[in-house]
Motif scaffolding. Sequence first.
Motif, PDB file in Angstrom:
ATOM      1  N   THR A 125      40.503  43.968  39.554  1.00 55.19           N
ATOM      2  CA  THR A 125      40.955  45.043  38.626  1.00 55.19           C
ATOM      3  C   THR A 125      41.222  44.388  37.285  1.00 55.19           C
ATOM      4  O   THR A 125      40.594  44.924  36.161  1.00 55.19           O
ATOM      5  N   LEU A 128      37.789  42.932  35.907  1.00 50.81           N
ATOM      6  CA  LEU A 128      36.851  44.060  35.241  1.00 50.81           C
ATOM      7  C   LEU A 128      37.096  44.906  34.300  1.00 50.81           C
ATOM      8  O   LEU A 128      36.569  45.374  33.235  1.00 50.81           O
ATOM      9  N   ASN A 129      38.549  45.088  33.908  1.00 51.19           N
ATOM     10  CA  ASN A 129      39.251  46.022  33.062  1.00 51.19           C
ATOM     11  C   ASN A 129      38.951  45.012  31.709  1.00 51.19           C
ATOM     12  O   ASN A 129      38.916  45.673  30.788  1.00 51.19           O
ATOM     13  N   PHE A 132      35.307  45.770  30.623  1.00 48.27           N
ATOM     14  CA  PHE A 132      35.084  47.317  30.407  1.00 48.27           C
ATOM     15  C   PHE A 132      35.858  47.780  29.040  1.00 48.27           C
ATOM     16  O   PHE A 132      35.385  48.657  28.591  1.00 48.27           O
ATOM     17  N   THR A 138      37.342  51.897  31.731  1.00 43.06           N
ATOM     18  CA  THR A 138      37.850  51.260  32.605  1.00 43.06           C
ATOM     19  C   THR A 138      37.045  51.074  33.739  1.00 43.06           C
ATOM     20  O   THR A 138      35.975  51.525  33.886  1.00 43.06           O
ATOM     21  N   ALA A 139      37.594  50.289  34.777  1.00 44.50           N
ATOM     22  CA  ALA A 139      36.771  50.029  35.908  1.00 44.50           C
ATOM     23  C   ALA A 139      37.005  51.164  37.084  1.00 44.50           C
ATOM     24  O   ALA A 139      35.926  50.993  38.057  1.00 44.50           O
ATOM     25  N   PRO A 143      36.709  48.032  41.330  1.00 45.83           N
ATOM     26  CA  PRO A 143      37.246  46.920  41.915  1.00 45.83           C
ATOM     27  C   PRO A 143      37.232  47.181  43.431  1.00 45.83           C
ATOM     28  O   PRO A 143      37.065  46.048  44.168  1.00 45.83           O
ATOM     29  N   ASN A 307      31.144  55.704  39.971  1.00 42.22           N
ATOM     30  CA  ASN A 307      31.616  54.567  38.948  1.00 42.22           C
ATOM     31  C   ASN A 307      30.338  54.497  37.978  1.00 42.22           C
ATOM     32  O   ASN A 307      30.445  54.703  36.712  1.00 42.22           O
ATOM     33  N   TRP A 311      30.409  55.800  34.065  1.00 42.86           N
ATOM     34  CA  TRP A 311      30.047  55.028  32.873  1.00 42.86           C
ATOM     35  C   TRP A 311      29.090  55.424  32.005  1.00 42.86           C
ATOM     36  O   TRP A 311      29.039  55.549  30.731  1.00 42.86           O
TER      37      TRP A 311
END
Length: 356
Positions: A125, A128-129, A132, A138-139, A143, A307, A311
Amino acid sequence: MADSGRGWRRLAERNPLIRFVDACLRGPAQVVLQNNPLSGLLILVALAWGAFENGTPRVFGGGVLGLVVGTATALALQVDMPSWRSGLFGFSPVLTGLAVPTFLDQRPLMWLYLVLGAIATVVVTLALNAVFKRWNLTAYTFPFVLTTWFLLMAAYQFDRFTVLTKLTPKFPGEGSPAGGAFDWGLLPSMLNGVSQIFLIESWVTGLLVLVALLINSRWSALFAVIGTVVATLLALWFGADGASLDKGLFAFNAVLTAIVVGAVAHRPGALVTVYTLFGIVLTLFVQMALTTMLTPVGIPVLTGPFNIATWLLLLPARHFAPVPNHERVKDSLLSTVRDSVHLREKGGNRVRSERG
């Protein structure tokens, strides 16, 4: 209810143990983009109902264990405190905790695997944040998706585990799905489409999750209903597999997309609703494509389609409603992470200017 909510917040401010419990309760609610401990508590009740109804209480136990381990790990790693308090480091680990006992056979070593997976989910998390935030995104639940994919694919190589995804690995094009039919039996299927967000098939669980949404945001609850209804009917129209349709497997990703696009990232309105409907369609197509890609290795798509579709829908930055709606969820996953990122950037700029 408002007074009791303020009292709980004051208690959480004074008592470290209550503060930890509060952060844990917000984790399940943040799976559906809500920052409300009461919603989180009701979702936990819903998960317990569904797990015991299906004869798999270990799934509920795994979810609670993943939630506690993930929240504690984030605290030990000294993450951004406002994000931690909002449950943003508990929602992906709770999903990982639900997934491991769902897809792996019951044995003592599985619980260690789950704990390691929950810890890894927090680290993923954070990673990835950090990536992103460059695109003001945000992820979300990715995750959990990425960690669980790795855990399941790794389990195929360990003699101590048996993967129970109930998916028969096969090449694309082999076999043909048996389409479903329109009848009143679709109504429970639509509620299953909500409960499957948490990997549980139970219309009661789905109904309770909708009530948990309604407690915090009626718009989120409304768009969740729109997401599951439209995705289910569209999958039926295109002739998707009837058995999977009955279990709600074609709707849960669309429910999450509908909540984010329709009620969290934008102010609800006519244009936003149209864009959300398009997002539901996009999510279903992404899910079908991803299913084709992952079927050869027998790995479920989880919330990966949500996700990817979300995105793609948010990257164009179509600001249909730049002014936040007072009825919208406050301190949601999206807004809280953005605020924390902006605070860190301002702090860094201030330090650089003072040094300069």
